[in-house]
Motif scaffolding. Structure first.
Motif, short mmCIF file in Angstrom:
data_model
loop_
_atom_site.label_atom_id
_atom_site.label_comp_id
_atom_site.label_asym_id
_atom_site.label_seq_id
_atom_site.Cartn_x
_atom_site.Cartn_y
_atom_site.Cartn_z
N GLY A 67 52.00 57.18 2.36
CA GLY A 67 52.92 58.08 3.63
C GLY A 67 54.31 56.85 3.91
N PRO A 68 54.93 56.63 4.34
CA PRO A 68 56.28 56.16 4.93
C PRO A 68 56.67 54.52 5.44
CG PRO A 68 55.51 57.43 6.66
CD PRO A 68 54.74 57.90 5.96
N TRP A 69 57.14 54.21 4.67
CA TRP A 69 57.40 52.58 5.88
C TRP A 69 57.50 52.75 6.64
CZ3 TRP A 69 55.72 49.33 2.08
CH2 TRP A 69 55.69 49.44 0.49
N VAL A 90 51.07 46.26 2.31
CA VAL A 90 51.37 45.81 3.11
C VAL A 90 52.77 45.14 2.13
CG1 VAL A 90 51.88 44.31 4.64
CG2 VAL A 90 49.94 45.15 4.71
N ALA A 91 53.95 44.92 2.29
CA ALA A 91 54.24 44.77 0.92
C ALA A 91 56.20 43.48 1.71
CB ALA A 91 54.71 45.81 0.39
N TRP A 92 56.15 43.37 0.57
CA TRP A 92 57.98 42.51 1.38
C TRP A 92 58.71 43.84 1.09
CZ3 TRP A 92 59.60 39.00 4.79
CH2 TRP A 92 60.61 38.34 4.67
N VAL A 93 59.35 44.44 2.03
CA VAL A 93 60.14 45.23 1.57
C VAL A 93 62.13 45.11 2.67
CG1 VAL A 93 61.05 48.25 1.48
CG2 VAL A 93 58.55 46.93 1.44
N ASP A 94 63.50 45.73 1.62
CA ASP A 94 64.33 45.18 2.72
C ASP A 94 63.99 44.14 2.94
OD1 ASP A 94 65.65 47.58 1.48
OD2 ASP A 94 64.30 48.45 2.51
N ASP A 95 64.02 42.34 2.78
CA ASP A 95 63.50 41.79 3.60
C ASP A 95 63.03 41.35 5.26
OD1 ASP A 95 64.92 39.74 1.68
OD2 ASP A 95 67.12 40.71 2.73
N ASP A 96 62.15 42.21 5.05
CA ASP A 96 61.38 42.57 6.12
C ASP A 96 59.86 42.44 5.91
OD1 ASP A 96 60.64 41.73 8.69
OD2 ASP A 96 60.90 43.91 9.95
N VAL A 97 58.57 42.20 6.16
CA VAL A 97 57.13 42.95 6.00
C VAL A 97 57.04 44.39 6.59
CG1 VAL A 97 54.52 42.68 6.52
CG2 VAL A 97 56.01 40.81 6.40
N ARG A 98 56.62 44.95 5.58
CA ARG A 98 56.65 46.71 5.82
C ARG A 98 55.08 46.76 5.71
NH1 ARG A 98 61.84 49.00 7.22
NH2 ARG A 98 63.13 47.01 7.08
N PHE A 99 54.83 48.30 6.30
CA PHE A 99 52.78 48.74 5.50
C PHE A 99 53.10 49.90 5.80
CE2 PHE A 99 52.37 47.51 10.23
CZ PHE A 99 51.93 49.14 10.64
N ARG A 100 52.84 50.47 4.60
CA ARG A 100 52.21 51.63 4.82
C ARG A 100 50.16 52.31 4.09
NH1 ARG A 100 55.56 53.48 -0.56
NH2 ARG A 100 54.04 51.79 -1.94
N MET A 101 50.29 53.70 4.96
CA MET A 101 49.30 54.11 4.57
C MET A 101 48.48 54.75 3.20
SD MET A 101 46.54 54.40 6.38
CE MET A 101 44.89 56.12 6.74
N ILE A 102 47.68 54.13 2.54
CA ILE A 102 47.49 54.75 1.36
C ILE A 102 46.04 55.92 1.49
CG2 ILE A 102 46.49 54.17 -0.98
CD1 ILE A 102 49.33 53.09 -0.87
N GLY A 103 46.33 56.72 1.20
CA GLY A 103 45.36 57.53 1.29
C GLY A 103 44.26 58.07 0.41
N GLU A 104 43.60 58.98 1.06
CA GLU A 104 42.06 58.97 0.42
C GLU A 104 41.65 59.22 -0.74
OE1 GLU A 104 37.89 61.09 0.59
OE2 GLU A 104 39.14 61.26 2.78
N VAL A 105 43.09 59.77 -1.76
CA VAL A 105 43.31 59.85 -3.16
C VAL A 105 44.55 59.27 -3.58
CG1 VAL A 105 41.72 62.72 -2.83
CG2 VAL A 105 44.49 62.19 -2.35
N GLY A 106 45.84 58.86 -2.55
CA GLY A 106 46.02 58.02 -3.70
C GLY A 106 47.62 58.87 -2.61
N GLU A 107 47.66 59.49 -1.85
CA GLU A 107 49.17 59.51 -1.51
C GLU A 107 49.72 58.31 -0.76
OE1 GLU A 107 46.17 61.05 1.48
OE2 GLU A 107 46.06 61.34 -0.80
#
Length: 167
Positions: free
Chosen positions: A163-165, A144-161
């Motif tokens: 996903g999209p915001w 979960v991060a502050w991206v483009d003046d908004d809170v967005r999240f993305r999936m982090i896969g089992e081996v580090g891949e």
């Protein structure tokens, strides 16, 4: 010789002689809103190692928190590890914290992912938060991060891949 020593001592003690300027102090910079790659990878390894371990202390259903920073050589480290009541919002972390890892024991959302409290923490602190779900194996992870003046999240896969915001 004695006169020279007395003259040097008088120069040091004389307040009229300006002392050399103090070196400029470093200005404190805010941690990046999106975690560096090494911090993300460290959060995945350190956080998933902790998943499934019991929490000691007075809270029966506690979330685990890992505060990530850097050591003297610049390598990622766990600066603090603690249990935190699952139903409380996270307070602002201490200075020097680069990211926070929060391990939830059970899913509190209909669709697994970060909770409203997790999103509010990032909005308030502009600091990366990694959420790991302990309710499943392998443990799912979101950034979960502050991206483009908004809170967005993305999936982090089992081996580090990564996903999209998502919003």
């Amino acid at each position: 010789m004695i006169a020279l020593l007395l003259f040097a001592a008088a120069l040091v003690a004389d307040p009229a002689v300006p002392s050399p300027p103090a070196p400029a102090t470093e200005t404190a910079t805010a941690p990046p809103a999106i975690a560096d790659d090494d911090i993300r990878e460290y959060a995945a390894v350190a956080g998933r190692k902790v998943a499934g371990r019991p929490v000691g202390g007075p809270y029966a259903t506690a979330d685990k928190l890992l505060l990530l920073g850097r050591d003297g050589k610049g390598y990622p480290v766990v600066a603090a590890s603690l249990g935190f009541p699952a139903r409380q919002s996270l307070p602002a972390p201490p200075g020097g914290t680069l990211a926070v890892v929060r391990l939830h024991q059970k899913s509190e959302t209909v669709v697994p992912g970060p909770t409203a409290d997790d999103l509010a923490f990032v909005a308030a602190n502009k600091l990366p938060l990694f959420v790991i779900g302990e309710w499943a194996r392998p443990a799912p992870m979101w950034e979960v991060a502050w991206v483009d003046d908004d809170v967005r999240f993305r999936m982090i896969g089992e081996v580090g891949e990564i996903g999209p915001w998502q919003e």
